[in-house]
Design an enzyme around this catalytic site. Structure first.
Site, PDB file in Angstrom:
ATOM      1  N   PRO A  16      24.138 -52.622  43.328  1.00 23.93           N
ATOM      2  CA  PRO A  16      24.530 -54.035  43.408  1.00 23.93           C
ATOM      3  C   PRO A  16      25.691 -54.178  44.379  1.00 23.93           C
ATOM      4  CG  PRO A  16      25.371 -53.032  41.386  1.00 23.93           C
ATOM      5  CD  PRO A  16      24.505 -52.002  42.059  1.00 23.93           C
ATOM      6  N   MET A  17      25.621 -55.135  45.289  1.00 21.14           N
ATOM      7  CA  MET A  17      26.746 -55.386  46.208  1.00 21.14           C
ATOM      8  C   MET A  17      26.883 -56.888  46.456  1.00 21.14           C
ATOM      9  SD  MET A  17      26.588 -52.364  49.085  1.00 21.14           S
ATOM     10  CE  MET A  17      24.814 -52.317  49.251  1.00 21.14           C
ATOM     11  N   GLN A  70      22.784 -57.956  37.250  1.00 20.49           N
ATOM     12  CA  GLN A  70      24.085 -57.446  36.794  1.00 20.49           C
ATOM     13  C   GLN A  70      25.040 -58.605  36.489  1.00 20.49           C
ATOM     14  OE1 GLN A  70      27.308 -55.751  39.250  1.00 20.49           O
ATOM     15  NE2 GLN A  70      26.895 -53.817  38.232  1.00 20.49           N
ATOM     16  N   CYS A 100      33.928 -52.929  38.810  1.00 29.80           N
ATOM     17  CA  CYS A 100      34.502 -53.637  39.961  1.00 29.80           C
ATOM     18  C   CYS A 100      36.033 -53.521  39.965  1.00 29.80           C
ATOM     19  CB  CYS A 100      34.091 -55.107  39.964  1.00 29.80           C
ATOM     20  SG  CYS A 100      34.714 -55.937  41.428  1.00 29.80           S
ATOM     21  N   LYS A 139      27.319 -49.981  34.500  1.00 27.67           N
ATOM     22  CA  LYS A 139      27.735 -49.302  35.734  1.00 27.67           C
ATOM     23  C   LYS A 139      29.256 -49.249  35.720  1.00 27.67           C
ATOM     24  CE  LYS A 139      27.261 -49.590  40.774  1.00 27.67           C
ATOM     25  NZ  LYS A 139      28.580 -50.104  41.198  1.00 27.67           N
ATOM     26  N   ASN A 200      26.197 -42.242  41.790  1.00 29.55           N
ATOM     27  CA  ASN A 200      26.544 -43.174  42.869  1.00 29.55           C
ATOM     28  C   ASN A 200      27.866 -42.790  43.550  1.00 29.55           C
ATOM     29  OD1 ASN A 200      28.182 -46.287  42.946  1.00 29.55           O
ATOM     30  ND2 ASN A 200      26.562 -45.768  44.374  1.00 29.55           N
TER      31      ASN A 200
HETATM   32  C1  LIG Z   1      30.500 -55.046  49.735  1.00 32.35           C
HETATM   33  C2  LIG Z   1      30.387 -54.397  48.387  1.00 32.35           C
HETATM   34  C3  LIG Z   1      30.097 -55.171  47.273  1.00 32.35           C
HETATM   35  C4  LIG Z   1      29.960 -54.577  46.021  1.00 32.35           C
HETATM   36  N1  LIG Z   1      29.614 -55.347  44.947  1.00 32.35           N
HETATM   37  C5  LIG Z   1      29.352 -54.754  43.755  1.00 32.35           C
HETATM   38  C6  LIG Z   1      28.831 -55.491  42.662  1.00 32.35           C
HETATM   39  O1  LIG Z   1      28.554 -56.695  42.767  1.00 32.35           O
HETATM   40  N2  LIG Z   1      28.605 -54.824  41.498  1.00 32.35           N
HETATM   41  C7  LIG Z   1      28.863 -53.484  41.358  1.00 32.35           C
HETATM   42  O2  LIG Z   1      28.630 -52.920  40.283  1.00 32.35           O
HETATM   43  N3  LIG Z   1      29.344 -52.766  42.378  1.00 32.35           N
HETATM   44  C8  LIG Z   1      29.574 -53.362  43.562  1.00 32.35           C
HETATM   45  N4  LIG Z   1      29.968 -52.601  44.623  1.00 32.35           N
HETATM   46  C9  LIG Z   1      30.079 -51.136  44.450  1.00 32.35           C
HETATM   47  C10 LIG Z   1      28.755 -50.458  44.838  1.00 32.35           C
HETATM   48  O3  LIG Z   1      27.724 -50.853  43.968  1.00 32.35           O
HETATM   49  C11 LIG Z   1      28.900 -48.938  44.773  1.00 32.35           C
HETATM   50  O4  LIG Z   1      29.235 -48.553  43.459  1.00 32.35           O
HETATM   51  C12 LIG Z   1      29.976 -48.403  45.711  1.00 32.35           C
HETATM   52  O5  LIG Z   1      29.900 -49.020  46.976  1.00 32.35           O
HETATM   53  C13 LIG Z   1      29.856 -46.878  45.884  1.00 32.35           C
HETATM   54  O6  LIG Z   1      28.601 -46.526  46.378  1.00 32.35           O
HETATM   55  P1  LIG Z   1      28.350 -46.197  47.948  1.00 32.35           P
HETATM   56  O7  LIG Z   1      29.297 -45.102  48.320  1.00 32.35           O
HETATM   57  O8  LIG Z   1      26.902 -45.779  48.026  1.00 32.35           O
HETATM   58  O9  LIG Z   1      28.650 -47.454  48.700  1.00 32.35           O
HETATM   59  C14 LIG Z   1      30.143 -53.186  45.875  1.00 32.35           C
HETATM   60  C15 LIG Z   1      30.456 -52.413  46.994  1.00 32.35           C
HETATM   61  C16 LIG Z   1      30.558 -53.003  48.240  1.00 32.35           C
HETATM   62  C17 LIG Z   1      30.884 -52.134  49.426  1.00 32.35           C
END
Ligand SMILES: Cc1cc2nc3c(=O)[nH]c(=O)nc-3n(C[C@H](O)[C@H](O)[C@H](O)COP(=O)(O)O)c2cc1C
Length: 347
Positions: A16-17, A70, A100, A139, A200
């Protein structure tokens, strides 16, 4: 990995992002092999108040299945109410955000802040699990900071609350996105877990996905930033996991085609104005490392018509064909960083 009725072997999952994993990007990643996709996080408080923007985030299409919605929040009441609303949109499962780190979320006692209140975290989880019929997952991160890493304490509480899988980002809250994700904590968590663990943090390539499975023993892996401008990572990881052979890396044609596809989906779901506007942040990653890219990027981020954006992209592709013919497209250069080195052109 099994979550309720859903059973997928070694799934590669889109994280989720916020502002990234909207309907358009989720569907693009699905087309490129993502096994499961997550919505952006959605505020429980906003859902219970019926805020239009948050309700819109609940919308999905059948092509996205299996998908998770989420939610985040800081009270049992708001989370239960939001869970019931979200369930009406029939996700395959509902995920609770306990990870978060940002001020607007953790600063208000939601997201990663709940790592400091494991009791409340368990209470929210239990109440949400009881409120809906679909599976509920969570998460989170490994802890608030280095001095209070408590994931091994949090895990059994979540399991006892009825949480059916845990996605774990191998960083603390205080790290935000800095440093490196510590996969050894994911491994330690997996070793004790009774529920599936989704690993993750810092998967930037298919090789990283394979390494994450090997190093953590996790049931699934989840990719966030490594998929931005690079939806190919899902099919690449799937291929490497199932055949042991890498797929050829995408070249400029694939990358421009993906940018166009993303734009079309974005316009389809958000209309021309917002579809075009929201795509602006993505061009630089799709085009990273390509020759003379800053010139076209400057034009792309000013254009308001989606058809003209596509024309610009196709004209740029022609330009790249010329560079390729003359042997002038080469790897390296000022636009490449650690990430894009993994997206390097392939001829
Ligand atoms: C721009 C952005 C937005 C994110 N939004 C969420 C979110 O809405 N919910 C969540 O659980 N994590 C969010 N995350 C965290 C990611 O889901 C993930 O846990 C984190 O980026 C680490 O994984 P990665 O190294 O593959 O990016 C966000 C990360 C980024 C960079």
């Amino acid at each position: 990995m099994k979550i309720g009725e859903l059973e997928i072997e070694r799934p590669v999952i889109l994280a989720p992002m916020e502002d990234v994993t909207d309907r358009a990007f989720r569907q693009l990643c699905k087309r490129h092999g993502a096994d499961i996709v997550y919505t952006e996080f959605i505020s429980a408080e906003a859902l219970r108040r019926g805020v239009e923007k948050s309700l819109r985030k609940l919308k999905t299409d059948p092509i996205e299945r299996p998908f998770a919605i989420q939610i985040f929040g800081n009270t049992i009441e708001s989370m239960v109410e939001a869970a019931v609303i979200a369930e009406e949109y029939h996700p395959d499962y509902l995920d609770i955000n306990f990870g978060c780190p940002t001020k607007k979320v953790a600063g208000k006692g939601a997201g990663a802040a709940l790592l400091r209140e494991p009791e409340k975290m368990a209470q929210i989880s239990e109440a949400v699990v009881k409120a809906v019929k679909i599976p509920v997952t969570a998460k989170t991160r490994i802890g608030w900071d280095f001095d209070s890493i408590n994931i091994l304490d949090v895990l059994p509480r979540l399991e006892d609350a009825g949480i059916q899988a845990l996605a774990l980002h191998g960083r603390t809250r205080s790290q935000m996105y800095k440093g490196k994700a510590d996969w050894s904590w994911i491994r330690a968590t997996k070793e004790r877990a009774r529920i599936p663990i989704i690993a993750n943090g810092d998967i930037w390539s298919a090789d990283d996905a394979v390494a994450m499975f090997a190093e953590t023993g996790a049931d699934g892996v989840m990719i966030g930033r490594g998929s931005i401008g690079n939806p190919f990572i899902f099919e690449e990881a799937k291929a490497l996991l199932t055949t042991g052979k890498p797929l050829p890396l995408p070249d400029f044609r694939h990358r421009i085609a993906a940018a166009i596809e993303h734009l079309q989906l974005s316009v389809q779901f958000k209309g021309e104005k917002y579809g075009v506007l929201e795509m602006r942040r993505h061009y630089s990653t799709y085009l990273k490392g390509l020759p003379m890219v800053s010139r076209v990027r400057n034009k792309l981020v000013r254009e308001e018509s989606w058809e003209l954006v596509i024309e610009l992209l196709l004209a740029y592709q022609q330009e790249c064909e010329g560079y390729a013919r003359d042997g002038k497209i080469h790897v390296g250069g000022e636009y490449l960083n650690d990430h894009s080195e993994k997206l390097i052109l392939n001829y």
